[in-house]
Design a protein around this motif. Structure first.
Motif, PDB file in Angstrom:
ATOM      1  N   GLU A 323      28.606   4.986 -41.125  1.00  0.00           N
ATOM      2  CA  GLU A 323      26.977   5.117 -40.993  1.00  0.00           C
ATOM      3  C   GLU A 323      26.287   3.533 -40.752  1.00  0.00           C
ATOM      4  O   GLU A 323      27.003   2.580 -41.325  1.00  0.00           O
ATOM      5  N   THR A 324      25.079   3.736 -40.053  1.00  0.00           N
ATOM      6  CA  THR A 324      24.546   2.609 -39.936  1.00  0.00           C
ATOM      7  C   THR A 324      23.053   2.887 -40.721  1.00  0.00           C
ATOM      8  O   THR A 324      22.561   3.889 -40.496  1.00  0.00           O
ATOM      9  N   LEU A 325      22.858   2.029 -41.571  1.00  0.00           N
ATOM     10  CA  LEU A 325      21.583   2.130 -42.390  1.00  0.00           C
ATOM     11  C   LEU A 325      20.768   0.965 -42.047  1.00  0.00           C
ATOM     12  O   LEU A 325      20.920  -0.116 -42.250  1.00  0.00           O
ATOM     13  N   GLY A 326      19.525   1.280 -41.210  1.00  0.00           N
ATOM     14  CA  GLY A 326      18.378   0.182 -41.168  1.00  0.00           C
ATOM     15  C   GLY A 326      17.675  -0.327 -42.248  1.00  0.00           C
ATOM     16  O   GLY A 326      17.030   0.786 -43.021  1.00  0.00           O
ATOM     17  N   ILE A 327      17.484  -1.530 -42.378  1.00  0.00           N
ATOM     18  CA  ILE A 327      16.502  -1.614 -43.556  1.00  0.00           C
ATOM     19  C   ILE A 327      15.657  -2.339 -42.720  1.00  0.00           C
ATOM     20  O   ILE A 327      15.486  -3.495 -42.258  1.00  0.00           O
ATOM     21  N   VAL A 328      14.140  -1.963 -42.958  1.00  0.00           N
ATOM     22  CA  VAL A 328      12.877  -2.580 -42.331  1.00  0.00           C
ATOM     23  C   VAL A 328      11.891  -3.153 -43.274  1.00  0.00           C
ATOM     24  O   VAL A 328      11.882  -2.274 -44.547  1.00  0.00           O
ATOM     25  N   GLY A 329      10.904  -3.931 -42.953  1.00  0.00           N
ATOM     26  CA  GLY A 329      10.036  -4.329 -43.774  1.00  0.00           C
ATOM     27  C   GLY A 329       9.429  -5.578 -43.322  1.00  0.00           C
ATOM     28  O   GLY A 329      10.023  -6.387 -42.429  1.00  0.00           O
ATOM     29  N   SER A 333       9.544  -9.088 -47.500  1.00  0.00           N
ATOM     30  CA  SER A 333       9.591  -7.673 -48.253  1.00  0.00           C
ATOM     31  C   SER A 333      11.082  -7.722 -49.070  1.00  0.00           C
ATOM     32  O   SER A 333      10.975  -6.907 -50.098  1.00  0.00           O
ATOM     33  N   GLY A 334      11.624  -8.656 -49.005  1.00  0.00           N
ATOM     34  CA  GLY A 334      13.111  -8.886 -49.835  1.00  0.00           C
ATOM     35  C   GLY A 334      14.262  -8.425 -49.133  1.00  0.00           C
ATOM     36  O   GLY A 334      15.429  -8.567 -49.507  1.00  0.00           O
ATOM     37  N   LYS A 335      14.022  -8.087 -47.745  1.00  0.00           N
ATOM     38  CA  LYS A 335      14.999  -7.767 -46.791  1.00  0.00           C
ATOM     39  C   LYS A 335      16.376  -8.703 -46.790  1.00  0.00           C
ATOM     40  O   LYS A 335      17.596  -8.282 -47.157  1.00  0.00           O
ATOM     41  N   SER A 336      16.177  -9.812 -46.526  1.00  0.00           N
ATOM     42  CA  SER A 336      17.258 -11.151 -46.458  1.00  0.00           C
ATOM     43  C   SER A 336      17.912 -11.175 -47.965  1.00  0.00           C
ATOM     44  O   SER A 336      19.156 -11.632 -47.957  1.00  0.00           O
ATOM     45  N   THR A 337      16.922 -11.318 -48.768  1.00  0.00           N
ATOM     46  CA  THR A 337      17.483 -11.607 -50.108  1.00  0.00           C
ATOM     47  C   THR A 337      18.534 -10.537 -50.540  1.00  0.00           C
ATOM     48  O   THR A 337      19.447 -10.667 -51.158  1.00  0.00           O
ATOM     49  N   LEU A 338      18.135  -8.966 -50.248  1.00  0.00           N
ATOM     50  CA  LEU A 338      18.903  -8.214 -50.593  1.00  0.00           C
ATOM     51  C   LEU A 338      20.031  -8.262 -49.897  1.00  0.00           C
ATOM     52  O   LEU A 338      21.247  -8.294 -50.689  1.00  0.00           O
ATOM     53  N   ALA A 339      20.278  -8.611 -48.702  1.00  0.00           N
ATOM     54  CA  ALA A 339      21.516  -8.844 -47.916  1.00  0.00           C
ATOM     55  C   ALA A 339      22.296  -9.634 -48.512  1.00  0.00           C
ATOM     56  O   ALA A 339      23.406  -9.659 -48.610  1.00  0.00           O
ATOM     57  N   ILE A 492      19.625  -5.194 -40.715  1.00  0.00           N
ATOM     58  CA  ILE A 492      18.246  -5.626 -41.098  1.00  0.00           C
ATOM     59  C   ILE A 492      17.508  -6.091 -39.863  1.00  0.00           C
ATOM     60  O   ILE A 492      17.869  -6.817 -39.072  1.00  0.00           O
ATOM     61  N   SER A 493      16.362  -5.663 -39.685  1.00  0.00           N
ATOM     62  CA  SER A 493      15.421  -5.740 -38.425  1.00  0.00           C
ATOM     63  C   SER A 493      13.842  -5.675 -38.536  1.00  0.00           C
ATOM     64  O   SER A 493      13.711  -4.766 -39.401  1.00  0.00           O
ATOM     65  N   HIS A 494      13.093  -6.540 -38.097  1.00  0.00           N
ATOM     66  CA  HIS A 494      11.686  -5.949 -37.848  1.00  0.00           C
ATOM     67  C   HIS A 494      11.269  -5.217 -36.678  1.00  0.00           C
ATOM     68  O   HIS A 494      10.129  -4.947 -36.352  1.00  0.00           O
ATOM     69  N   ASP A 495      12.321  -5.135 -35.579  1.00  0.00           N
ATOM     70  CA  ASP A 495      12.177  -4.273 -34.568  1.00  0.00           C
ATOM     71  C   ASP A 495      12.283  -3.034 -34.598  1.00  0.00           C
ATOM     72  O   ASP A 495      13.564  -2.397 -34.684  1.00  0.00           O
ATOM     73  N   LEU A 496      11.316  -2.249 -34.912  1.00  0.00           N
ATOM     74  CA  LEU A 496      11.739  -0.702 -35.313  1.00  0.00           C
ATOM     75  C   LEU A 496      12.182  -0.103 -34.136  1.00  0.00           C
ATOM     76  O   LEU A 496      12.639   1.078 -34.473  1.00  0.00           O
ATOM     77  N   ARG A 500      15.391   2.453 -34.598  1.00  0.00           N
ATOM     78  CA  ARG A 500      15.494   3.832 -34.432  1.00  0.00           C
ATOM     79  C   ARG A 500      16.620   4.215 -33.163  1.00  0.00           C
ATOM     80  O   ARG A 500      17.360   5.418 -33.664  1.00  0.00           O
ATOM     81  N   ASN A 501      16.927   3.279 -32.315  1.00  0.00           N
ATOM     82  CA  ASN A 501      18.195   3.530 -31.397  1.00  0.00           C
ATOM     83  C   ASN A 501      19.423   3.776 -32.208  1.00  0.00           C
ATOM     84  O   ASN A 501      20.473   4.100 -31.885  1.00  0.00           O
ATOM     85  N   LEU A 502      19.499   2.503 -33.124  1.00  0.00           N
ATOM     86  CA  LEU A 502      21.009   2.159 -33.952  1.00  0.00           C
ATOM     87  C   LEU A 502      21.042   3.064 -35.025  1.00  0.00           C
ATOM     88  O   LEU A 502      22.331   3.403 -35.246  1.00  0.00           O
ATOM     89  N   ALA A 503      20.194   3.273 -36.007  1.00  0.00           N
ATOM     90  CA  ALA A 503      20.467   3.641 -37.445  1.00  0.00           C
ATOM     91  C   ALA A 503      20.746   4.942 -37.402  1.00  0.00           C
ATOM     92  O   ALA A 503      20.108   5.932 -36.580  1.00  0.00           O
ATOM     93  N   HIS A 504      21.392   5.662 -38.461  1.00  0.00           N
ATOM     94  CA  HIS A 504      21.592   7.155 -38.836  1.00  0.00           C
ATOM     95  C   HIS A 504      20.386   7.190 -39.807  1.00  0.00           C
ATOM     96  O   HIS A 504      19.668   8.347 -39.929  1.00  0.00           O
ATOM     97  N   ARG A 505      20.125   6.403 -40.833  1.00  0.00           N
ATOM     98  CA  ARG A 505      19.150   6.384 -41.970  1.00  0.00           C
ATOM     99  C   ARG A 505      18.555   5.029 -42.084  1.00  0.00           C
ATOM    100  O   ARG A 505      19.092   4.019 -41.549  1.00  0.00           O
ATOM    101  N   VAL A 506      17.209   5.009 -42.509  1.00  0.00           N
ATOM    102  CA  VAL A 506      16.353   3.937 -42.705  1.00  0.00           C
ATOM    103  C   VAL A 506      15.803   3.910 -44.069  1.00  0.00           C
ATOM    104  O   VAL A 506      15.579   4.841 -44.541  1.00  0.00           O
ATOM    105  N   LEU A 507      15.800   2.590 -44.642  1.00  0.00           N
ATOM    106  CA  LEU A 507      15.315   2.180 -45.974  1.00  0.00           C
ATOM    107  C   LEU A 507      14.103   1.387 -45.571  1.00  0.00           C
ATOM    108  O   LEU A 507      14.158   0.153 -44.877  1.00  0.00           O
TER     109      LEU A 507
END
Length: 558
Positions: A323-329, A333-339, A492-496, A500-507
Motif C-alpha cells: 500500500e501507499t499512504l500519502g501524508i500531507v500537510g 505540521s509534523g510530517k517529516s518529524t513523523l517520518a 510525504i508531500s505538499h503536492d496534493l 492523488r495519483n500515487l496514494a491508496h489512502r491519505v493522512l
C-alpha cells in the motif's frame, strides 16, 4: 531612471540574447537567440525544465551573472534605458530601484544576524538616503502590504522566527520596496505548501496591478502558470520553442515539447485500489507498519525561559503490505518529524512503532532496535543526500558495506541489478553524483534505499525539487517498483496532485496532529475536516477555465 518613464509601456525588451560559459578554454552555450518582452501590469511566465536556461536568463537581465558567463544581445532594454550601454556602477543603481529579483530560497537569501526591519530598511537608507527611523517605518508599511501579521512588532524579528511562506513574503517586500517597474520572481513557490503557494500567487497578482509592475515569473510548475500567467514563454535546451498568449498556448500548443510539458502535470485519476494479496477472496493485506500515539516535543531557550513545541502529537497510522499512504500537510505540521521517528532518525517521547508486529520504537539517542534493513528512507534533495566524493557504485553499496554484508564483487553485482531496476545503465556506476541530472540522482537515491531489500519505503518529499516531467517519471518508477517488489510506501508531500495519483489512502496532518485519514477518493471528494477542505481549495487549477480561483479568494489568515 524613474518609474514614469516606463509605466504603461514595455518595461523589458530582449532581442537575440545569447549566454554561454567559459570552461577550461571551451565555450558552453546556455541560451541562444532569446527574444522576450514584459509590459507594465503584465505577468509573463518563463516555463521550462531545469537546465533550460531560465535562471541564467534572469540573472543576465539583472546583470548578476557568473564571472564565467559571456552575455551578448542585439537589444536589452529596461524601458528607455539601454542596459548594454551601462557600466557596472550604473547597472547596480538600477537594481532594486527600477528592477528587482525574488530568489527561490528565502532562508539563504536573508541575513540571519540582522532583523527583518534592518534588512528592509537598508534598501531605503542606501537608495533613498533615509534615516534609520524613517526606513524602519517604511519597512513596517511594506510588511503590512505583503500580509505579515502584526508588522510593528515583527519588524524586529529575525529570519529564523518566520515560516517559509512568511520569509518568501519578506523577500517580496524587499524586492518591491522601491516600486520597481520590473520584478523577476525565480521559482518563488517551488518548495512551498499549497496554502502558502496560493497566498504568494495572490500577492503577486495583487501587487502587479496595484503598482502597474511587470512581472517575469520563472517556474517549472504548470499549476502556477495556469493560475497567473498572461503570456507564456517556453524554453527547452536554451532556446524559446514557443511563446504567446497563455490562453492560446494552453488551448492549442504548437510545439511538441510544450505539449509534453503541459501533459506532464499531475491530473486527477481514479483512486488506486489496494488489492488483496491472499487470493481470489477479498481481504485486507497484512500490516507492514503500525504507529500508535507517536509523540515528539522539541525544546529551545534557556532553563529560565524554556519554550516547548509539540511537533508530533499522538499520531496513529497503519500501512498495509503493498500500500501507499500519502501524508500531507503544510510546513510545520509534523510530517517529516513523523517520518524520521518511523525510520529511527528521531527518538519518540511516547507511542510505539511496530514493524511487522515487532516494536522498533527508538526512545533514546542510541541505536534503534530492529528495523533498519526493513524500513528505508528516500530523501527530498537528490543531490545533498548523495556524497559527492563517492562514486555511484559506492553510494548505492554503502548500506551493505557498513553492515559488512557480502563481498566486493557481490555488492557490485547487486548495484548493477539495482541500477537496471530503477532505469539506469549499470555502466554508469563509476560516475560521480554531479555527473547525473536531478531525476537520475533521485533514481540513485531510490536504488540505495533498496539495497537491503526493504519492505517499507519512507519517501520524504522525493519529487518536490524536480521538474514536472521528471516528477512524473519518478512517480511512475515508484508505482512500478511497488507492483514488482510488493513495497509498502509512506509518501510525504505538499503536492496534493501527486499524492492523488500515487496514494491508496491519505493522512492529513495539521499542527502535529492527524486530523483526517481515509481512502484517497474520500479525502479528495468528500473531505470531513475544515483544514482538509482548505488544503484542497488551494490546489492550483488544472485548466485555464478555472483561472482566478486562487487570486480572487480572500487572503488566508494563516
Amino acid at each position: 531612471m524613474t518609474n514614469e518613464t516606463i509605466t504603461g509601456r514595455t518595461v523589458l525588451s530582449v532581442r537575440g540574447l545569447d549566454i554561454g560559459f567559459r570552461s577550461a578554454g571551451d565555450y558552453v552555450p546556455a541560451v541562444s537567440g532569446l527574444d522576450l518582452d514584459v509590459r507594465g501590469g503584465e505577468l509573463v511566465a518563463l516555463l521550462g525544465e531545469s537546465g533550460s536556461g531560465k535562471t541564467v536568463t534572469a540573472r543576465a537581465i539583472m546583470g548578476i551573472q557568473d564571472e564565467a558567463a559571456v552575455v551578448r544581445a542585439d537589444e536589452l532594454r529596461l524601458g528607455d534605458t539601454d542596459l548594454l550601454a551601462l557600466d557596472e556602477e550604473r547597472r547596480r543603481r538600477l537594481r532594486g530601484d527600477a528592477m528587482s529579483m525574488v530568489l527561490q530560497d528565502a532562508l539563504s537569501s536573508l541575513n540571519p544576524v540582522l532583523s527583518i526591519g534592518d534588512q528592509i530598511g537598508e534598501i531605503f537608507r542606501v537608495h533613498r538616503g533615509m534615516r534609520r527611523s524613517a526606513a524602519k517605518a517604511r519597512a513596517v508599511e511594506l510588511l503590512d502590504l505583503v500580509g505579515i501579521p502584526s508588522p510593528k512588532t515583527r519588524v524586529d524579528d529575525y529570519p529564523h522566527q518566520f515560516s517559509g511562506g512568511m520569509r518568501q513574503r519578506i523577500l517580496i517586500a524587499m524586492a518591491i520596496a522601491l516600486e520597481p517597474a520590473l520584478l523577476i520572481a525565480d521559482e518563488p513557490t517551488t518548495a512551498l505548501d499549497v496554502t502558502v503557494q496560493a497566498q504568494i500567487l495572490r500577492l503577486l497578482h495583487d501587487l502587479r496591478g496595484r503598482l502597474d509592475m511587470g512581472v517575469l515569473l520563472i517556474t517549472h510548475d504548470i499549476g502556477v502558470v495556469t493560475e497567473v500567467a498572461d503570456r507564456l514563454v517556453v524554453m527547452h535546451q536554451g532556446k524559446v520553442v514557443e511563446s504567446g498568449d497563455a490562453d492560446k498556448i494552453f488551448e492549442a500548443p504548437r510545439d511538441a515539447y510544450t505539449r509534453t510539458l503541459l501533459g506532464s502535470a499531475p491530473r486527477p485519476e481514479p483512486a488506486r485500489v489496494l488489492l488483496s494479496t491472499t487470493g481470489a477472496e477479498r481481504s485486507d493485506p497484512p500490516l507492514a507498519l503500525e504507529v500508535t500515539g507517536l509523540t515528539r516535543t522539541f525544546s529551545s531557550g534557556s532553563a529560565l525561559s524554556r519554550h516547548h513545541v509539540r511537533a508530533v502529537d499522538g499520531v496513529d497510522l497503519v500501512l498495509r503490505r503493498g500500500e501507499t499512504l500519502g501524508i500531507v500537510g503544510e510546513s510545520g505540521s509534523g510530517k517529516s518529524t513523523l517520518a524520521r521517528m518511523i525510520v529511527g532518525l528521531e527518538s519518540a517521547d511516547a507511542g510505539t512503532v511496530l514493524y511487522q508486529g515487532r516494536d522498533v520504537t527508538r526512545r533514546t539517542r542510541g541505536r534503534r532496535p530492529g528495523a533498519q534493513a526493513g524500513v528505508q528512507m528516500v530523501f527530498q534533495d537528490p543531490y545533498t543526500s548523495l556524497d559527492p566524493r563517492m562514486r555511484v557504485r559506492d553510494v548505492i553499496a554503502e548500506p551493505h558495506t557498513v553492515a559488512g554484508v557480502g563481498t566486493a564483487s557481490s555488492r557490485r553485482a547487486r548495484v548493477a541489478e539495482l541500477l537496471d531496476l530503477v532505469g539506469l545503465s549499470p555502466e554508469m556506476m563509476n560516475r560521480f553524483p554531479h555527473q547525473f541530472s536531478g531525476g537520475q540522482r533521485q533514481r540513485i537515491g531510490i536504488a540505495r534505499s533498496l539495497m537491503r531489500d526493504p519492505d517499507v519505503l519512507v519517501c520524504d518529499e522525493p519529487v518536490s525539487a524536480l521538474d514536472v516531467t521528471i516528477q512524473a517519471q519518478v512517480v511512475d518508477l515508484l508505482v512500478d517498483l511497488q507492483d514488482r517488489l510488493g513495497l509498502s510506501i509512506l509518501f510525504i508531500s505538499h503536492d496534493l496532485s501527486v499524492v492523488r495519483n500515487l496514494a491508496h489512502r491519505v493522512l492529513v496532518m495539521y499542527r502535529g496532529e492527524a486530523v483526517e485519514t481515509g481512502d484517497v477518493e474520500q479525502i479528495f471528494e468528500r473531505p470531513a475536516h475544515a483544514y482538509t477542505r482548505e488544503l484542497l481549495s488551494s490546489i492550483p487549477p488544472l485548466t485555464r477555465a478555472e483561472r482566478g480561483r486562487l487570486t480572487s479568494a480572500a487572503p488566508a489568515g494563516r
